[in-house]
Design a protein around this motif. Sequence first.
Motif, PDB file in Angstrom:
ATOM      1  N   ILE A  77       0.848  -1.201   0.000  1.00  0.00           N
ATOM      2  CA  ILE A  77       0.000   0.000   0.000  1.00  0.00           C
ATOM      3  C   ILE A  77       0.880   1.246   0.000  1.00  0.00           C
ATOM      4  O   ILE A  77       1.796   1.375   0.819  1.00  0.00           O
ATOM      5  N   ASN A  78       0.592   2.161  -0.924  1.00  0.00           N
ATOM      6  CA  ASN A  78       1.349   3.404  -1.056  1.00  0.00           C
ATOM      7  C   ASN A  78       0.573   4.597  -0.536  1.00  0.00           C
ATOM      8  O   ASN A  78      -0.634   4.726  -0.789  1.00  0.00           O
ATOM      9  N   LEU A  79       1.263   5.485   0.176  1.00  0.00           N
ATOM     10  CA  LEU A  79       0.764   6.813   0.491  1.00  0.00           C
ATOM     11  C   LEU A  79       1.532   7.798  -0.377  1.00  0.00           C
ATOM     12  O   LEU A  79       2.744   7.674  -0.540  1.00  0.00           O
ATOM     13  N   PRO A  82       2.634  12.074   1.938  1.00  0.00           N
ATOM     14  CA  PRO A  82       1.875  12.398   3.158  1.00  0.00           C
ATOM     15  C   PRO A  82       2.501  13.508   3.993  1.00  0.00           C
ATOM     16  O   PRO A  82       1.780  14.219   4.714  1.00  0.00           O
ATOM     17  N   TYR A  83       3.826  13.682   3.908  1.00  0.00           N
ATOM     18  CA  TYR A  83       4.455  14.749   4.681  1.00  0.00           C
ATOM     19  C   TYR A  83       4.024  16.121   4.188  1.00  0.00           C
ATOM     20  O   TYR A  83       3.966  17.088   4.961  1.00  0.00           O
ATOM     21  N   GLU A 108       2.378   9.057  10.910  1.00  0.00           N
ATOM     22  CA  GLU A 108       2.252   7.765  11.586  1.00  0.00           C
ATOM     23  C   GLU A 108       0.785   7.431  11.858  1.00  0.00           C
ATOM     24  O   GLU A 108       0.367   6.268  11.733  1.00  0.00           O
ATOM     25  N   ALA A 109      -0.016   8.439  12.221  1.00  0.00           N
ATOM     26  CA  ALA A 109      -1.446   8.210  12.468  1.00  0.00           C
ATOM     27  C   ALA A 109      -2.160   7.807  11.180  1.00  0.00           C
ATOM     28  O   ALA A 109      -3.046   6.941  11.198  1.00  0.00           O
ATOM     29  N   VAL A 110      -1.772   8.423  10.066  1.00  0.00           N
ATOM     30  CA  VAL A 110      -2.344   8.032   8.774  1.00  0.00           C
ATOM     31  C   VAL A 110      -1.999   6.582   8.458  1.00  0.00           C
ATOM     32  O   VAL A 110      -2.867   5.788   8.074  1.00  0.00           O
ATOM     33  N   ARG A 111      -0.736   6.227   8.641  1.00  0.00           N
ATOM     34  CA  ARG A 111      -0.314   4.845   8.371  1.00  0.00           C
ATOM     35  C   ARG A 111      -1.076   3.868   9.266  1.00  0.00           C
ATOM     36  O   ARG A 111      -1.524   2.799   8.813  1.00  0.00           O
ATOM     37  N   LYS A 344       5.437   3.783   2.150  1.00  0.00           N
ATOM     38  CA  LYS A 344       4.746   2.504   2.302  1.00  0.00           C
ATOM     39  C   LYS A 344       4.056   2.416   3.649  1.00  0.00           C
ATOM     40  O   LYS A 344       4.569   2.883   4.667  1.00  0.00           O
ATOM     41  N   VAL A 345       2.885   1.824   3.651  1.00  0.00           N
ATOM     42  CA  VAL A 345       2.151   1.609   4.909  1.00  0.00           C
ATOM     43  C   VAL A 345       2.729   0.394   5.614  1.00  0.00           C
ATOM     44  O   VAL A 345       2.983  -0.624   4.978  1.00  0.00           O
TER      45      VAL A 345
END
Length: 345
Positions: A77-79, A82-83, A108-111, A344-345
């Motif tokens: 899974i890709n983000l 996010p930063y 980290e909360a998103v992941r 990556k998650v």
Amino acid sequence: MMNTEAVTPETLDWENLGFSYIKTDYRYVSYWKDGEWDEGELTRDNQVHISEGSTALHYGQSCFEGMKAYRAADGSINLFRPYENAERMKRSCERLLMPAFPVERFVEAVRETVEANEQWVPPYGTGSTLYIRPYMIGVGDNIGVRAAPEYLFAIFVTPVGPYFKGGLTPSDFVVTQYDRAAPYGTGASKVGGNYGGSLLPGTEAKKRNFSDAIYLDPATHTKIEEVGSANFFGITHDDKFITPKSPSILPSITKYSLMYLAEHRLGLTVEEGDVYVDQLDRFKEAGACGTAAVISPIGGIQYGDDFHVFYSETEVGPVTKRLYNELIGIQYGDIAAPENWVVKV
């Protein structure tokens, strides 16, 4: 109407999802009180319980972000950047006198939220994604016009289908007389009030069979600023990628990603500057860009009695198509990403 309470990952038709809310398993919640954030936690409760005096309800102390998680071909899974979302939300919070959620904790909360809802991430190849909505609101007992005594930061996710059914399709837009933001207002922040004010002009545009309204600069009403809730870009006849620059435009992460790709992958000259609404002839292609749609090609723009068509009202221009394919290829992991763009998650 879909009963979202009864929906499960096993019953979803991944290839035919709409862009609407579906309740998933977990959401992340953290509270700020007495000058600090608590440790945060995942919860199954999708209802928000707040004081009737909350500043979010009365004085608009609220902001949010929009992101997506993408299933890659190998099942990971890709983000996407996010930063950048964390930093932009930090700026939105500062504009509304809200305590910023720390950048590293945000990512980290998103992941953590995406991982907890892993079964809701659509399969690779379906064209669907997991939409991620972080938000912050002012809460607590209050009545005066002041910053809230407490804050709620939360993240929920929901699977969504592609913005375009059947691929990229040009849309027509109309220039509105309404302003999206004041010259020195909150236009550059992703705050709730910006979107509440856009509902009327957007609805009026749709009644006239346009996809949405185009907003001009609030000071002079001569320059294009935003297209609905998305940023504008145009491709000139000599292959320059031009996009408006203004302190009242929301800085789109998608737009800045396209600017980089236009220069470094497609070899275009890139400029941020004025886009005068009476000089649309300089562009051979145009589009709107943002998280939800990625790119929405603009077929034509109605400005007063004049209707200007770009490449075509039915076909997508070649430069726009290349930019779209490059970006989504990176997001899904099919094309090599610039450094630090994919987490990556």
